[in-house]
Scaffold this motif. Sequence first.
Motif, PDB file in Angstrom:
ATOM      1  N   ALA A  73      54.475  42.339  34.775  1.00 29.12           N
ATOM      2  CA  ALA A  73      53.799  41.738  35.921  1.00 29.12           C
ATOM      3  C   ALA A  73      52.296  41.942  35.828  1.00 29.12           C
ATOM      4  O   ALA A  73      51.514  41.028  36.117  1.00 29.12           O
ATOM      5  CB  ALA A  73      54.345  42.334  37.216  1.00 29.12           C
ATOM      6  N   GLY A  74      51.868  43.142  35.428  1.00 27.43           N
ATOM      7  CA  GLY A  74      50.440  43.395  35.263  1.00 27.43           C
ATOM      8  C   GLY A  74      49.828  42.518  34.182  1.00 27.43           C
ATOM      9  O   GLY A  74      48.709  42.025  34.325  1.00 27.43           O
ATOM     10  N   GLN A  75      50.563  42.316  33.086  1.00 26.14           N
ATOM     11  CA  GLN A  75      50.078  41.442  32.020  1.00 26.14           C
ATOM     12  C   GLN A  75      49.975  39.999  32.495  1.00 26.14           C
ATOM     13  O   GLN A  75      49.031  39.282  32.139  1.00 26.14           O
ATOM     14  CB  GLN A  75      51.009  41.545  30.820  1.00 26.14           C
ATOM     15  N   ALA A  76      50.936  39.571  33.296  1.00 28.14           N
ATOM     16  CA  ALA A  76      50.889  38.207  33.832  1.00 28.14           C
ATOM     17  C   ALA A  76      49.693  38.033  34.760  1.00 28.14           C
ATOM     18  O   ALA A  76      49.028  36.992  34.737  1.00 28.14           O
ATOM     19  CB  ALA A  76      52.189  37.898  34.573  1.00 28.14           C
ATOM     20  N   LEU A  77      49.410  39.048  35.581  1.00 27.09           N
ATOM     21  CA  LEU A  77      48.246  38.968  36.469  1.00 27.09           C
ATOM     22  C   LEU A  77      46.958  38.882  35.658  1.00 27.09           C
ATOM     23  O   LEU A  77      46.035  38.128  36.017  1.00 27.09           O
ATOM     24  CB  LEU A  77      48.214  40.189  37.390  1.00 27.09           C
ATOM     25  N   ALA A  78      46.879  39.617  34.561  1.00 27.56           N
ATOM     26  CA  ALA A  78      45.669  39.611  33.728  1.00 27.56           C
ATOM     27  C   ALA A  78      45.461  38.256  33.055  1.00 27.56           C
ATOM     28  O   ALA A  78      44.313  37.876  32.768  1.00 27.56           O
ATOM     29  CB  ALA A  78      45.754  40.714  32.682  1.00 27.56           C
ATOM     30  N   ARG A  79      46.543  37.521  32.792  1.00 27.31           N
ATOM     31  CA  ARG A  79      46.407  36.211  32.139  1.00 27.31           C
ATOM     32  C   ARG A  79      45.923  35.120  33.084  1.00 27.31           C
ATOM     33  O   ARG A  79      45.481  34.066  32.630  1.00 27.31           O
ATOM     34  CB  ARG A  79      47.748  35.804  31.520  1.00 27.31           C
ATOM     35  N   ILE A  80      46.003  35.365  34.377  1.00 25.89           N
ATOM     36  CA  ILE A  80      45.548  34.365  35.339  1.00 25.89           C
ATOM     37  C   ILE A  80      44.023  34.334  35.344  1.00 25.89           C
ATOM     38  O   ILE A  80      43.380  35.381  35.351  1.00 25.89           O
ATOM     39  CB  ILE A  80      46.066  34.701  36.758  1.00 25.89           C
ATOM     40  N   PRO A  81      43.390  33.176  35.313  1.00 27.35           N
ATOM     41  CA  PRO A  81      41.924  33.120  35.372  1.00 27.35           C
ATOM     42  C   PRO A  81      41.401  33.862  36.601  1.00 27.35           C
ATOM     43  O   PRO A  81      42.013  33.822  37.679  1.00 27.35           O
ATOM     44  CB  PRO A  81      41.631  31.615  35.455  1.00 27.35           C
ATOM     45  N   ALA A  82      40.273  34.552  36.426  1.00 26.57           N
ATOM     46  CA  ALA A  82      39.738  35.416  37.479  1.00 26.57           C
ATOM     47  C   ALA A  82      39.619  34.731  38.842  1.00 26.57           C
ATOM     48  O   ALA A  82      39.974  35.328  39.863  1.00 26.57           O
ATOM     49  CB  ALA A  82      38.382  35.984  37.047  1.00 26.57           C
ATOM     50  N   PRO A  83      39.131  33.486  38.924  1.00 29.57           N
ATOM     51  CA  PRO A  83      39.002  32.866  40.250  1.00 29.57           C
ATOM     52  C   PRO A  83      40.338  32.641  40.963  1.00 29.57           C
ATOM     53  O   PRO A  83      40.363  32.452  42.177  1.00 29.57           O
ATOM     54  CB  PRO A  83      38.303  31.532  39.954  1.00 29.57           C
ATOM     55  N   ASP A  84      41.453  32.635  40.202  1.00 25.52           N
ATOM     56  CA  ASP A  84      42.763  32.315  40.791  1.00 25.52           C
ATOM     57  C   ASP A  84      43.629  33.552  41.027  1.00 25.52           C
ATOM     58  O   ASP A  84      44.776  33.431  41.465  1.00 25.52           O
ATOM     59  CB  ASP A  84      43.512  31.339  39.875  1.00 25.52           C
ATOM     60  N   ARG A  85      43.123  34.731  40.727  1.00 24.49           N
ATOM     61  CA  ARG A  85      43.945  35.933  40.845  1.00 24.49           C
ATOM     62  C   ARG A  85      44.173  36.359  42.284  1.00 24.49           C
ATOM     63  O   ARG A  85      45.132  37.063  42.583  1.00 24.49           O
ATOM     64  CB  ARG A  85      43.279  37.097  40.101  1.00 24.49           C
ATOM     65  N   THR A  86      43.276  35.949  43.176  1.00 20.98           N
ATOM     66  CA  THR A  86      43.361  36.416  44.556  1.00 20.98           C
ATOM     67  C   THR A  86      44.689  36.044  45.192  1.00 20.98           C
ATOM     68  O   THR A  86      45.327  36.871  45.855  1.00 20.98           O
ATOM     69  CB  THR A  86      42.200  35.843  45.387  1.00 20.98           C
ATOM     70  N   ARG A  87      45.122  34.808  45.001  1.00 18.89           N
ATOM     71  CA  ARG A  87      46.364  34.357  45.627  1.00 18.89           C
ATOM     72  C   ARG A  87      47.562  35.173  45.130  1.00 18.89           C
ATOM     73  O   ARG A  87      48.344  35.701  45.916  1.00 18.89           O
ATOM     74  CB  ARG A  87      46.582  32.872  45.342  1.00 18.89           C
TER      75      ARG A  87
END
Length: 401
Positions: free
Chosen positions: A261-275
Amino acid sequence: MRYIFRAGPPVPTEETHRTTPFEVFFDLVFVFAFIRVATFTAQAPTPLGLVHSLVLLLLLWWPFTNYAWLANQVRADVGLVRAGNCAVMAAMFVAALVLPEAWRHGNQSLAAPMTLALVYIVVRVVYLALVWHISAGNKRLRAALRLRVIPVAVGVPALLFGAVFGGATQTLLWAAAFLIDCIGGLFIAVSAGRAPLPSPSHFAERHGLMVIIALGESLISVGVGAGSAVAHWPVVIAALLALTAALALWWLYFENAAAPAGQALARIPAPDRTRTGSIAYSLTHFALIAGIIYLSLGIEVVVAHMAHHPPQQPAGTPLDWTSTAALFGGPALYLIGRALFLRLTVRHTAPAPIVAAGTILALLPVARHLPALAALALVTIILIVLVCYERISWQPPAAAK
Protein backbone atom coordinates in the motif's frame (compact mmCIF):
# COMPACT_ATOMS: atom_id res chain seq x y z
CA MET A 1 19.19 23.23 20.80
CA ARG A 2 18.44 26.91 20.34
CA TYR A 3 17.47 26.17 16.74
CA ILE A 4 15.02 23.51 17.83
CA PHE A 5 13.06 25.84 20.09
CA ARG A 6 13.39 29.26 18.49
CA ALA A 7 10.52 30.75 16.51
CA GLY A 8 11.20 30.90 12.82
CA PRO A 9 10.06 29.59 9.48
CA PRO A 10 8.88 25.96 9.42
CA VAL A 11 11.26 23.36 8.00
CA PRO A 12 9.71 21.53 5.00
CA THR A 13 9.99 17.76 4.89
CA GLU A 14 11.74 15.94 2.08
CA GLU A 15 10.53 12.93 0.15
CA THR A 16 12.84 10.68 2.16
CA HIS A 17 11.63 12.02 5.52
CA ARG A 18 11.02 9.35 8.19
CA THR A 19 9.01 9.37 11.38
CA THR A 20 10.96 11.03 14.18
CA PRO A 21 11.16 9.92 17.84
CA PHE A 22 9.19 13.04 18.75
CA GLU A 23 6.33 11.93 16.49
CA VAL A 24 6.37 8.44 18.02
CA PHE A 25 6.01 9.98 21.48
CA PHE A 26 3.18 12.16 20.17
CA ASP A 27 1.43 9.06 18.83
CA LEU A 28 1.87 7.22 22.14
CA VAL A 29 -0.17 9.89 23.91
CA PHE A 30 -2.98 9.52 21.39
CA VAL A 31 -2.96 5.72 21.69
CA PHE A 32 -3.05 6.05 25.48
CA ALA A 33 -6.26 8.02 25.01
CA PHE A 34 -7.63 5.31 22.68
CA ILE A 35 -6.96 2.63 25.30
CA ARG A 36 -8.69 4.75 27.94
CA VAL A 37 -11.79 4.55 25.74
CA ALA A 38 -11.74 0.78 26.30
CA THR A 39 -11.50 1.43 30.05
CA PHE A 40 -14.48 3.76 29.77
CA THR A 41 -16.54 1.12 27.98
CA ALA A 42 -15.53 -1.69 30.35
CA GLN A 43 -17.10 0.23 33.24
CA ALA A 44 -20.56 -0.34 31.74
CA PRO A 45 -20.45 -2.80 28.81
CA THR A 46 -23.82 -1.98 27.28
CA PRO A 47 -24.89 -1.32 23.67
CA LEU A 48 -25.15 2.37 24.50
CA GLY A 49 -21.65 2.23 25.96
CA LEU A 50 -20.35 0.90 22.64
CA VAL A 51 -22.00 3.82 20.85
CA HIS A 52 -20.41 6.26 23.28
CA SER A 53 -17.00 4.65 22.80
CA LEU A 54 -17.36 4.91 19.02
CA VAL A 55 -18.09 8.65 19.28
CA LEU A 56 -15.07 9.13 21.55
CA LEU A 57 -12.80 7.20 19.19
CA LEU A 58 -13.98 9.32 16.26
CA LEU A 59 -13.33 12.53 18.19
CA LEU A 60 -9.81 11.32 19.03
CA TRP A 61 -8.90 9.88 15.63
CA TRP A 62 -9.80 12.84 13.45
CA PRO A 63 -7.34 15.26 15.13
CA PHE A 64 -4.57 12.66 14.83
CA THR A 65 -5.06 12.40 11.08
CA ASN A 66 -4.75 16.17 10.76
CA TYR A 67 -1.51 16.28 12.73
CA ALA A 68 -0.12 13.34 10.74
CA TRP A 69 -0.75 15.35 7.56
CA LEU A 70 0.82 18.45 9.15
CA ALA A 71 3.97 16.53 10.06
CA ASN A 72 4.22 15.38 6.45
CA GLN A 73 4.43 19.00 5.32
CA VAL A 74 6.93 20.33 7.84
CA ARG A 75 9.15 18.93 10.58
CA ALA A 76 7.04 18.30 13.67
CA ASP A 77 10.02 18.58 16.01
CA VAL A 78 11.25 22.05 15.08
CA GLY A 79 10.27 25.57 16.18
CA LEU A 80 6.68 26.64 16.68
CA VAL A 81 5.36 23.41 15.19
CA ARG A 82 7.13 21.48 17.94
CA ALA A 83 5.73 23.82 20.59
CA GLY A 84 2.22 23.38 19.21
CA ASN A 85 2.56 19.61 19.17
CA CYS A 86 3.75 19.65 22.78
CA ALA A 87 0.66 21.65 23.75
CA VAL A 88 -1.53 19.12 21.95
CA MET A 89 0.15 16.22 23.75
CA ALA A 90 -0.56 17.86 27.10
CA ALA A 91 -4.19 18.44 26.13
CA MET A 92 -4.65 14.85 24.91
CA PHE A 93 -3.10 13.47 28.08
CA VAL A 94 -5.63 15.42 30.14
CA ALA A 95 -8.38 14.14 27.86
CA ALA A 96 -7.22 10.56 28.40
CA LEU A 97 -7.34 11.00 32.17
CA VAL A 98 -10.95 12.22 32.18
CA LEU A 99 -12.23 9.86 29.47
CA PRO A 100 -13.70 7.26 31.87
CA GLU A 101 -16.07 9.98 33.14
CA ALA A 102 -16.76 11.42 29.68
CA TRP A 103 -20.53 10.88 29.66
CA ARG A 104 -22.72 12.85 32.01
CA HIS A 105 -25.85 11.23 33.42
CA GLY A 106 -28.44 12.94 35.59
CA ASN A 107 -26.92 15.29 38.13
CA GLN A 108 -23.33 14.13 37.70
CA SER A 109 -20.62 16.76 37.47
CA LEU A 110 -20.01 18.23 34.05
CA ALA A 111 -16.30 18.72 34.81
CA ALA A 112 -15.08 15.68 32.83
CA PRO A 113 -17.24 16.08 29.69
CA MET A 114 -16.62 19.83 29.64
CA THR A 115 -12.88 19.23 30.01
CA LEU A 116 -13.00 16.80 27.11
CA ALA A 117 -14.93 19.26 24.95
CA LEU A 118 -12.48 22.07 25.75
CA VAL A 119 -9.53 19.80 25.00
CA TYR A 120 -10.96 19.00 21.58
CA ILE A 121 -11.42 22.70 20.89
CA VAL A 122 -7.84 23.45 21.97
CA VAL A 123 -6.48 20.66 19.76
CA ARG A 124 -8.40 21.94 16.74
CA VAL A 125 -7.48 25.60 17.34
CA VAL A 126 -3.77 24.75 17.68
CA TYR A 127 -3.96 22.79 14.44
CA LEU A 128 -5.53 25.70 12.57
CA ALA A 129 -2.92 28.06 14.01
CA LEU A 130 -0.08 25.79 12.90
CA VAL A 131 -1.53 25.46 9.40
CA TRP A 132 -1.68 29.27 9.25
CA HIS A 133 1.96 29.33 10.35
CA ILE A 134 3.20 26.89 7.70
CA SER A 135 1.07 28.28 4.86
CA ALA A 136 2.77 31.68 4.63
CA GLY A 137 3.16 32.44 0.93
CA ASN A 138 0.77 29.66 -0.11
CA LYS A 139 -2.39 31.49 -1.21
CA ARG A 140 -4.28 28.30 -2.06
CA LEU A 141 -3.65 26.76 1.36
CA ARG A 142 -4.52 30.00 3.13
CA ALA A 143 -7.81 30.17 1.22
CA ALA A 144 -8.60 26.55 2.11
CA LEU A 145 -7.75 27.30 5.75
CA ARG A 146 -10.35 30.06 5.86
CA LEU A 147 -12.92 27.51 4.71
CA ARG A 148 -11.59 24.95 7.18
CA VAL A 149 -12.42 27.21 10.09
CA ILE A 150 -16.15 26.99 9.28
CA PRO A 151 -16.84 23.33 10.21
CA VAL A 152 -14.65 23.64 13.30
CA ALA A 153 -16.53 26.74 14.45
CA VAL A 154 -19.91 25.13 13.77
CA GLY A 155 -18.96 22.02 15.73
CA VAL A 156 -17.77 23.91 18.84
CA PRO A 157 -21.26 24.80 20.16
CA ALA A 158 -22.38 21.19 19.67
CA LEU A 159 -19.49 19.98 21.83
CA LEU A 160 -20.13 22.51 24.59
CA PHE A 161 -23.90 22.05 24.70
CA GLY A 162 -23.48 18.28 24.61
CA ALA A 163 -21.24 18.43 27.69
CA VAL A 164 -23.80 20.59 29.50
CA PHE A 165 -26.91 18.52 28.71
CA GLY A 166 -25.39 15.03 28.98
CA GLY A 167 -27.20 11.76 28.27
CA ALA A 168 -28.71 11.13 24.85
CA THR A 169 -28.36 14.81 23.93
CA GLN A 170 -24.62 14.59 24.50
CA THR A 171 -24.42 11.53 22.25
CA LEU A 172 -26.27 13.22 19.42
CA LEU A 173 -24.48 16.57 19.67
CA TRP A 174 -21.01 15.10 19.96
CA ALA A 175 -21.64 12.78 17.02
CA ALA A 176 -22.92 15.78 15.04
CA ALA A 177 -19.81 17.78 15.99
CA PHE A 178 -17.58 15.05 14.63
CA LEU A 179 -19.56 14.64 11.41
CA ILE A 180 -19.53 18.39 10.75
CA ASP A 181 -15.82 18.67 11.41
CA CYS A 182 -14.78 15.49 9.58
CA ILE A 183 -17.01 15.67 6.51
CA GLY A 184 -16.42 19.39 6.09
CA GLY A 185 -12.69 18.95 6.51
CA LEU A 186 -12.47 16.04 4.07
CA PHE A 187 -14.49 17.89 1.45
CA ILE A 188 -12.23 20.92 1.72
CA ALA A 189 -9.07 18.80 1.79
CA VAL A 190 -9.96 16.77 -1.29
CA SER A 191 -11.62 19.45 -3.38
CA ALA A 192 -10.20 22.77 -2.29
CA GLY A 193 -6.74 22.44 -1.11
CA ARG A 194 -4.83 20.34 1.29
CA ALA A 195 -1.25 20.42 0.15
CA PRO A 196 -0.06 17.20 -1.49
CA LEU A 197 1.88 14.68 0.57
CA PRO A 198 5.58 15.31 -0.14
CA SER A 199 6.69 12.13 1.67
CA PRO A 200 4.34 9.18 1.07
CA SER A 201 6.68 6.82 2.91
CA HIS A 202 6.49 8.99 6.03
CA PHE A 203 2.70 9.18 5.86
CA ALA A 204 2.38 5.41 5.48
CA GLU A 205 4.94 4.75 8.20
CA ARG A 206 3.19 7.09 10.63
CA HIS A 207 -0.14 5.28 10.27
CA GLY A 208 1.56 1.90 10.48
CA LEU A 209 3.19 2.92 13.75
CA MET A 210 -0.23 3.83 15.13
CA VAL A 211 -1.41 0.31 14.34
CA ILE A 212 1.53 -1.39 16.02
CA ILE A 213 1.40 0.91 19.06
CA ALA A 214 -2.32 0.22 19.42
CA LEU A 215 -1.68 -3.53 19.19
CA GLY A 216 1.01 -3.29 21.85
CA GLU A 217 -1.08 -1.12 24.14
CA SER A 218 -4.06 -3.47 23.72
CA LEU A 219 -2.15 -6.16 25.58
CA ILE A 220 -2.37 -3.97 28.65
CA SER A 221 -5.99 -5.10 28.81
CA VAL A 222 -4.71 -8.55 29.85
CA GLY A 223 -3.14 -7.14 33.00
CA VAL A 224 -6.13 -4.93 33.72
CA GLY A 225 -8.55 -7.84 33.49
CA ALA A 226 -6.35 -10.29 35.40
CA GLY A 227 -5.65 -8.14 38.44
CA SER A 228 -3.86 -10.22 41.05
CA ALA A 229 -4.91 -13.56 39.49
CA VAL A 230 -2.22 -13.58 36.81
CA ALA A 231 -0.81 -16.92 38.00
CA HIS A 232 -4.07 -18.86 37.52
CA TRP A 233 -3.76 -21.22 34.56
CA PRO A 234 -7.04 -20.13 32.88
CA VAL A 235 -5.77 -16.54 33.01
CA VAL A 236 -2.45 -17.59 31.48
CA ILE A 237 -4.25 -19.41 28.64
CA ALA A 238 -6.46 -16.36 28.00
CA ALA A 239 -3.37 -14.12 27.99
CA LEU A 240 -1.61 -16.35 25.45
CA LEU A 241 -4.70 -16.38 23.25
CA ALA A 242 -4.81 -12.57 23.44
CA LEU A 243 -1.15 -12.35 22.43
CA THR A 244 -1.77 -14.75 19.53
CA ALA A 245 -4.74 -12.72 18.30
CA ALA A 246 -2.69 -9.49 18.44
CA LEU A 247 0.18 -11.18 16.59
CA ALA A 248 -2.24 -12.36 13.88
CA LEU A 249 -3.58 -8.83 13.41
CA TRP A 250 0.00 -7.55 13.23
CA TRP A 251 0.88 -10.12 10.56
CA LEU A 252 -2.21 -9.35 8.48
CA TYR A 253 -1.30 -5.66 8.32
CA PHE A 254 2.49 -5.57 8.18
CA GLU A 255 3.21 -8.68 6.13
CA ASN A 256 0.62 -8.36 3.37
CA ALA A 257 -0.77 -4.82 3.42
CA ALA A 258 1.48 -2.04 4.71
CA ALA A 259 4.39 -2.30 2.26
CA PRO A 260 2.45 -2.72 -1.02
CA ALA A 261 0.00 0.00 0.00
CA GLY A 262 2.84 2.39 0.81
CA GLN A 263 4.49 1.62 -2.53
CA ALA A 264 1.21 2.24 -4.34
CA LEU A 265 0.83 5.61 -2.59
CA ALA A 266 4.38 6.57 -3.63
CA ARG A 267 3.58 5.79 -7.29
CA ILE A 268 0.71 8.26 -7.35
CA PRO A 269 1.77 11.69 -8.71
CA ALA A 270 2.31 14.15 -5.87
CA PRO A 271 -0.63 16.45 -6.73
CA ASP A 272 -3.04 13.46 -6.61
CA ARG A 273 -1.89 11.84 -3.37
CA THR A 274 -4.15 13.90 -1.14
CA ARG A 275 -7.33 12.07 -2.12
CA THR A 276 -5.86 8.58 -1.64
CA GLY A 277 -4.05 9.57 1.53
CA SER A 278 -7.12 11.19 3.06
CA ILE A 279 -9.41 8.23 2.37
CA ALA A 280 -7.16 5.16 2.40
CA TYR A 281 -5.14 6.19 5.44
CA SER A 282 -7.10 8.80 7.35
CA LEU A 283 -10.43 6.94 7.14
CA THR A 284 -9.81 3.21 6.76
CA HIS A 285 -7.15 3.18 9.48
CA PHE A 286 -9.85 4.31 11.88
CA ALA A 287 -11.51 0.92 11.31
CA LEU A 288 -8.20 -0.78 12.11
CA ILE A 289 -7.66 1.17 15.33
CA ALA A 290 -11.30 0.87 16.44
CA GLY A 291 -11.19 -2.87 15.75
CA ILE A 292 -8.11 -3.21 17.96
CA ILE A 293 -9.72 -1.19 20.76
CA TYR A 294 -12.93 -3.25 20.70
CA LEU A 295 -10.95 -6.49 20.68
CA SER A 296 -8.94 -5.29 23.69
CA LEU A 297 -12.20 -4.50 25.47
CA GLY A 298 -13.44 -8.04 24.82
CA ILE A 299 -10.12 -9.50 25.96
CA GLU A 300 -10.23 -7.51 29.18
CA VAL A 301 -13.69 -8.87 29.99
CA VAL A 302 -12.64 -12.45 29.13
CA VAL A 303 -9.54 -12.28 31.32
CA ALA A 304 -11.61 -10.81 34.15
CA HIS A 305 -13.96 -13.79 33.83
CA MET A 306 -10.99 -16.16 34.04
CA ALA A 307 -9.63 -14.36 37.09
CA HIS A 308 -12.89 -14.71 39.01
CA HIS A 309 -14.29 -18.00 37.69
CA PRO A 310 -15.56 -20.60 40.17
CA PRO A 311 -13.51 -23.83 40.34
CA GLN A 312 -16.28 -25.81 38.68
CA GLN A 313 -16.19 -23.53 35.61
CA PRO A 314 -12.51 -23.30 34.58
CA ALA A 315 -13.41 -21.86 31.14
CA GLY A 316 -15.57 -19.14 32.64
CA THR A 317 -19.20 -18.27 32.07
CA PRO A 318 -20.61 -16.95 28.77
CA LEU A 319 -20.08 -13.28 28.09
CA ASP A 320 -22.92 -10.80 27.81
CA TRP A 321 -24.03 -9.64 24.37
CA THR A 322 -22.08 -6.38 24.48
CA SER A 323 -18.77 -7.99 25.45
CA THR A 324 -19.26 -10.72 22.85
CA ALA A 325 -19.99 -8.09 20.21
CA ALA A 326 -16.77 -6.28 21.12
CA LEU A 327 -14.68 -9.48 21.14
CA PHE A 328 -15.96 -10.63 17.74
CA GLY A 329 -16.88 -7.31 16.15
CA GLY A 330 -13.42 -5.83 16.75
CA PRO A 331 -11.51 -8.33 14.57
CA ALA A 332 -14.29 -8.25 11.94
CA LEU A 333 -14.06 -4.45 11.77
CA TYR A 334 -10.27 -4.72 11.50
CA LEU A 335 -10.48 -7.16 8.58
CA ILE A 336 -13.07 -5.02 6.77
CA GLY A 337 -10.92 -1.91 7.26
CA ARG A 338 -7.87 -3.76 5.93
CA ALA A 339 -9.81 -4.91 2.87
CA LEU A 340 -10.94 -1.34 2.12
CA PHE A 341 -7.40 -0.09 2.69
CA LEU A 342 -6.02 -2.48 0.09
CA ARG A 343 -8.83 -1.77 -2.35
CA LEU A 344 -8.14 1.98 -2.20
CA THR A 345 -4.35 1.66 -2.52
CA VAL A 346 -3.35 -1.41 -4.54
CA ARG A 347 -6.81 -1.80 -6.14
CA HIS A 348 -7.00 -5.41 -5.04
CA THR A 349 -8.73 -7.24 -2.20
CA ALA A 350 -8.53 -10.99 -1.73
CA PRO A 351 -11.82 -12.65 -0.76
CA ALA A 352 -10.39 -14.59 2.20
CA PRO A 353 -10.38 -11.68 4.72
CA ILE A 354 -13.97 -10.80 3.81
CA VAL A 355 -14.99 -14.42 4.28
CA ALA A 356 -13.19 -14.50 7.61
CA ALA A 357 -14.92 -11.30 8.76
CA GLY A 358 -18.28 -12.70 7.71
CA THR A 359 -17.56 -15.96 9.53
CA ILE A 360 -16.66 -14.11 12.72
CA LEU A 361 -19.87 -12.09 12.61
CA ALA A 362 -21.96 -15.17 11.77
CA LEU A 363 -20.54 -17.01 14.80
CA LEU A 364 -21.31 -14.14 17.17
CA PRO A 365 -24.69 -15.61 18.29
CA VAL A 366 -23.00 -18.96 18.91
CA ALA A 367 -20.16 -17.37 20.87
CA ARG A 368 -22.70 -15.68 23.12
CA HIS A 369 -23.47 -19.09 24.62
CA LEU A 370 -19.89 -20.36 24.82
CA PRO A 371 -17.69 -20.09 27.92
CA ALA A 372 -15.61 -16.92 27.82
CA LEU A 373 -12.32 -18.74 27.21
CA ALA A 374 -13.85 -20.77 24.38
CA ALA A 375 -15.20 -17.61 22.72
CA LEU A 376 -11.74 -16.00 22.76
CA ALA A 377 -10.21 -19.24 21.45
CA LEU A 378 -12.74 -19.37 18.60
CA VAL A 379 -11.99 -15.86 17.28
CA THR A 380 -8.25 -16.47 17.68
CA ILE A 381 -8.44 -19.72 15.69
CA ILE A 382 -10.24 -17.94 12.83
CA LEU A 383 -7.49 -15.32 12.69
CA ILE A 384 -4.79 -18.01 12.74
CA VAL A 385 -6.50 -19.88 9.90
CA LEU A 386 -6.66 -16.68 7.86
CA VAL A 387 -2.97 -15.98 8.46
CA CYS A 388 -2.02 -19.52 7.43
CA TYR A 389 -4.19 -19.33 4.32
CA GLU A 390 -2.65 -16.05 3.18
CA ARG A 391 0.82 -17.29 4.03
CA ILE A 392 0.37 -20.30 1.79
CA SER A 393 -1.76 -19.16 -1.13
CA TRP A 394 -2.43 -15.42 -1.21
CA GLN A 395 -0.95 -13.46 -4.13
CA PRO A 396 0.85 -10.34 -2.84
CA PRO A 397 -1.17 -7.27 -3.86
CA ALA A 398 1.94 -5.55 -5.19
CA ALA A 399 1.83 -8.01 -8.06
CA ALA A 400 -1.79 -7.29 -8.85
CA LYS A 401 -2.41 -5.46 -12.11
